[in-house]
Scaffold this active site. Structure first.
Site, PDB file in Angstrom:
ATOM      1  N   GLU A  63      -2.102   2.073  -3.643  1.00  0.00           N
ATOM      2  CA  GLU A  63      -3.258   2.981  -3.669  1.00  0.00           C
ATOM      3  C   GLU A  63      -3.741   3.206  -5.093  1.00  0.00           C
ATOM      4  O   GLU A  63      -4.945   3.137  -5.372  1.00  0.00           O
ATOM      5  CB  GLU A  63      -2.890   4.315  -3.029  1.00  0.00           C
ATOM      6  CG  GLU A  63      -4.040   5.286  -2.928  1.00  0.00           C
ATOM      7  CD  GLU A  63      -5.161   4.716  -2.078  1.00  0.00           C
ATOM      8  OE1 GLU A  63      -6.229   4.424  -2.660  1.00  0.00           O
ATOM      9  OE2 GLU A  63      -4.969   4.552  -0.869  1.00  0.00           O
ATOM     10  N   ASP A 110      -7.420   1.913  -6.507  1.00  0.00           N
ATOM     11  CA  ASP A 110      -8.433   2.855  -6.990  1.00  0.00           C
ATOM     12  C   ASP A 110      -8.877   2.517  -8.415  1.00  0.00           C
ATOM     13  O   ASP A 110     -10.073   2.459  -8.717  1.00  0.00           O
ATOM     14  CB  ASP A 110      -7.885   4.283  -6.942  1.00  0.00           C
ATOM     15  CG  ASP A 110      -7.648   4.782  -5.534  1.00  0.00           C
ATOM     16  OD1 ASP A 110      -8.193   4.187  -4.589  1.00  0.00           O
ATOM     17  OD2 ASP A 110      -6.908   5.773  -5.372  1.00  0.00           O
ATOM     18  N   SER A 119     -10.140   4.110   1.499  1.00  0.00           N
ATOM     19  CA  SER A 119      -9.729   4.460   0.153  1.00  0.00           C
ATOM     20  C   SER A 119     -10.277   3.478  -0.866  1.00  0.00           C
ATOM     21  O   SER A 119     -10.283   3.770  -2.056  1.00  0.00           O
ATOM     22  CB  SER A 119      -8.202   4.518   0.043  1.00  0.00           C
ATOM     23  OG  SER A 119      -7.648   3.258   0.297  1.00  0.00           O
TER      24      SER A 119
END
Length: 536
Positions: A257, A261, A456
Site C-alpha cells: 500500500e 501510493d 487505493s
C-alpha cells in the site's frame, strides 16, 4: 482536669474520619461505545499498570465560516483561532491531575490534548473497565464495553476520546493482481490515458499521504522512478503518535500500500513534494494523522490521499464525527482529501446482506474515489466499465451513507438513491478511475515488481491530478467537490454507463458505482479555469 490535661486528652484522641471525596457527577459521552466487542472473546481485564496515551478532542469554542464557493479557503492561521480555548485546556489539566494522569501535549489548533497514564487511572477517569479481547481472526486488542462517562467540568466540552481502544480500525484498499507479474500499466501511462494536463508536473504543490502501517525503502523508490525515466520526487516521512516508516519486508502486506501510493503520486506528479504521515492503525492514529496533516504549517499539503478505510458500521459514532470534522477542516483550508471507496463492492465486506458505504470516503467533505476497469489499444482506452471482477478480483465500493446526509452539491448535481436510514444520504463515490487488478498499476515493492489494483490506487491518482490542476490553474483550488458537480465541470468526466458494483448500476450522470466518472484532465482544467474566471 486542668486546661493542660484536657488539651492533652483531646490531642490523644484519634482524629475524626475524613469524608471521602465525592465522585464527580458524570455524563455519558454520546457515540463513544466501542463496536466489535460483542463479537469478540473477552480475555479479562487489562493490566492495571499498562501505560497508555489517549487523545482528548475538545469541542470548538467558536466555529469558522465554511467557504461558500470554489477556489476559496480559510488560512491555517485563521483556522487556529477557532480551536480550543485556554479555559478548556485548563479544565483538561485539572481533570488529568485529579485522576493521576499527565499531560503529554496540548494543541489548541487541532483541539487535541494527549494524556498519559496507566490503565487503572484511565478506568477511573472515564468510568469504564478496559479489557483485552480476541476477535474471530485471533487478533487481540484493548477495548471497553458501554460508553465513556465524562466527569464534572468536561461534560459537554469533549467531542471524542481516542486511544482507550487500540482495535485496528482500517484495511488497505488494494489488491495484488492475480494476472501475470507486470501485466498492468505504469502510472505515467494511466495519466496519459486520462489526458492529464500537459505542461504540468505538480511543481509548487505538496501531496500528503496517510499510511497506517508498513513503510518504504528509499532504494526501491530510486530504482522505480529511474525505471520510468522520471525524476524521483522529494519524499518525507512524518511520525504521528509514535508510528514510523517501518517497512515489513513483505510485499503483499502494508508495504504494498505504501509503495503503491508513493509511486503513483510520484510518477504522475514528480514535481510535487510528497509527505507521508505514518500513524498507528487505530481510530486515534487515523484521526490524529488527518488533523496533523491538515494543520501542518511546515509542509502545508494541498491534497491528502487516503487508501485505508472500513465500513461505517465498524466505527464508533464519535470516531466518525471527529474524523469527518477533521476532513471538513482540511477542506475548508483548501486541502482536498481523496479517500478510496473500497474494494468489496456495495456490501463493503459485510455479511449482513445489507449495502454499506466505506468510511472515510463517506465523509461529506471527502472526495470519494471509486473504481473502473479499462481496456486499451495503442496507449488509448478503448472501453471503461465499472470495476467488478467478482470474487477473485474485487469490485469498487460505492453506495449511500447510513450516517451522513447528502451534501448540497450532490443535491444540486446528482440523483443519489434513497438512503436506508433517516440520517443518511451522502452518495459515494464522487469520481472514479482505473482500479481493477487486471488493469492494475505496475509498482516496485520490497524489491519485487508487481501489479496492484484497488481504489487505493485511484486516491493517489486524483491527489496527483489535483496537484497538476493547482499548478495549471495558478491559483488555490479550494475545496473541489462543489465545483466538480457543476454542470460544465461534471461533463468533462468520462461518464461510465455500463457495469455494476453489486447493488448499484452505472448509468448516465452521477451514479453510486462510479460517481461522475473518470477524468479527462485537460478538459477538467479548462472547465475549472472558466469557472475561476466567472467567480473571481
Amino acid at each position: 482536669m486542668n486546661a493542660l490535661s484536657a488539651l492533652s486528652a483531646r490531642s490523644s484522641r484519634p482524629a475524626p474520619a475524613q469524608s471521602p471525596a465525592a465522585e464527580p457527577e458524570r455524563q455519558e459521552l454520546k457515540g463513544s461505545a466501542c463496536p466489535g466487542t460483542a463479537q469478540a472473546q473477552r480475555l479479562g481485564p487489562c493490566d492495571p499498570q499498562q501505560k497508555m496515551q489517549v487523545s482528548v478532542l475538545l469541542n470548538r469554542t467558536s466555529d469558522y465560516r465554511m467557504p461558500e464557493g470554489p477556489f476559496q479557503a480559510v488560512s491555517r492561521e485563521e483556522m487556529a483561532k477557532h480551536g480550543a480555548s485556554p479555559a478548556q485546556m485548563q479544565d483538561v489539566k485539572q481533570f488529568a491531575k485529579q485522576f493521576g494522569l499527565s499531560v503529554a501535549s496540548l494543541d489548541p489548533k487541532t483541539r487535541t490534548v494527549k494524556l498519559e497514564g496507566n490503565a487503572s487511572s484511565f478506568n477511573k477517569a472515564f468510568g469504564v473497565q478496559l479489557n483485552q479481547y480476541k476477535d474471530a481472526a485471533g487478533q487481540t486488542f484493548r477495548a471497553y464495553e458501554g460508553k465513556l462517562k465524562m466527569p464534572g467540568a468536561l461534560a459537554g466540552q469533549v467531542e471524542g476520546v481516542f486511544g482507550l481502544s487500540n482495535k485496528p480500525i482500517a484495511k488497505q484498499q488494494s489488491i495484488i493482481s492475480p494476472a501475470t507479474k507486470g501485466g498492468g500499466y505504469s502510472p505515467v501511462d494511466v495519466a496519459k490515458m486520462y489526458n492529464f494536463p500537459k505542461g504540468t508536473d505538480g511543481t509548487g504543490q505538496t501531496i500528503g499521504i496517510i499510511e497506517l502501517g508498513g513503510g518504504y525503502k528509499d532504494a526501491d523508490l530510486q530504482q522505480y522512478f529511474k525505471s520510468l525515466g522520471v525524476k524521483a520526487p522529494n519524499v518525507k516521512a512524518v511520525s504521528v503518535d509514535g508510528a514510523q516508516n517501518a517497512p515489513t519486508g513483505t510485499a503483499n502486506g502494508p508495504d504494498g500500500e505504501v509503495d503503491l501510493d508513493i509511486e503513483v503520486v510520484g510518477a504522475v506528479a514528480p514535481g510535487a513534494n510528497v509527505v507521508v504521515y505514518f500513524a498507528p492503525n487505530t481510530d486515534q492514529g487515523f484521526i490524529d494523522a488527518i488533523n496533523q496533516a491538515a494543520h501542518d504549517t511546515e509542509n502545508k499539503p494541498n491534497a491528502l490521499s487516503i487508501s485505508w478505510g472500513a465500513p461505517e458500521k465498524e466505527w464508533t459514532a464519535d470516531g466518525m464525527t471527529s474524523m469527518s470534522n477533521a476532513i471538513k477542516d482540511a477542506a475548508a483550508m483548501g486541502v482536498n482529501v481523496f479517500a478510496a471507496s473500497g474494494d468489496n463492492g456495495s456490501k463493503d465486506r459485510e455479511k449482513d446482506g445489507q449495502n454499506h458505504a466505506d468510511f472515510p470516503a463517506a465523509a461529506p467533505y471527502s472526495i470519494g474515489t471509486g473504481g473502473t476497469r479499462i481496456k486499451t489499444s495503442n496507449g488509448q482506452i478503448t472501453s471503461e466499465t465499472t470495476w467488478n471482477d467478482g470474487f477473485m478480483g474485487g469490485a469498487g465500493g460505492g453506495g449511500v451513507s447510513d450516517v451522513f446526509p447528502e451534501p448540497q452539491w450532490q443535491k444540486d448535481g446528482a440523483k443519489v438513491p434513497t438512503p436506508a436510514t433517516a440520517g443518511g444520504g451522502r452518495g459515494v463515490p464522487d469520481v472514479a478511475g482505473n482500479a481493477s487488478p487486471f488493469s492494475g498499476y505496475n509498482v516496485l515493492v520490497d524489491g519485487q515488481s508487481m501489479s496492484i489494483g484497488g481504489t487505493s490506487a485511484v486516491a493517489p491518482l486524483y491527489a496527483a491530478l489535483a496537484a497538476r490542476l493547482g499548478q495549471g490553474l495558478g491559483a488555490p483550488l479550494g475545496f473541489l467537490a462543489p465545483a466538480l458537480y457543476t454542470p460544465d465541470v461534471a461533463k468533462t468526466f468520462n461518464d461510465i454507463t455500463t457495469g455494476n458494483n453489486g447493488a448499484f448500476k452505472a448509468g448516465p450522470g452521477w451514479d453510486a458505482a462510479t460517481g461522475l466518472g473518470s477524468p479527462d484532465g485537460e478538459k477538467l482544467l479548462g472547465a475549472l479555469k472558466q469557472l475561476h474566471q466567472s467567480v473571481t
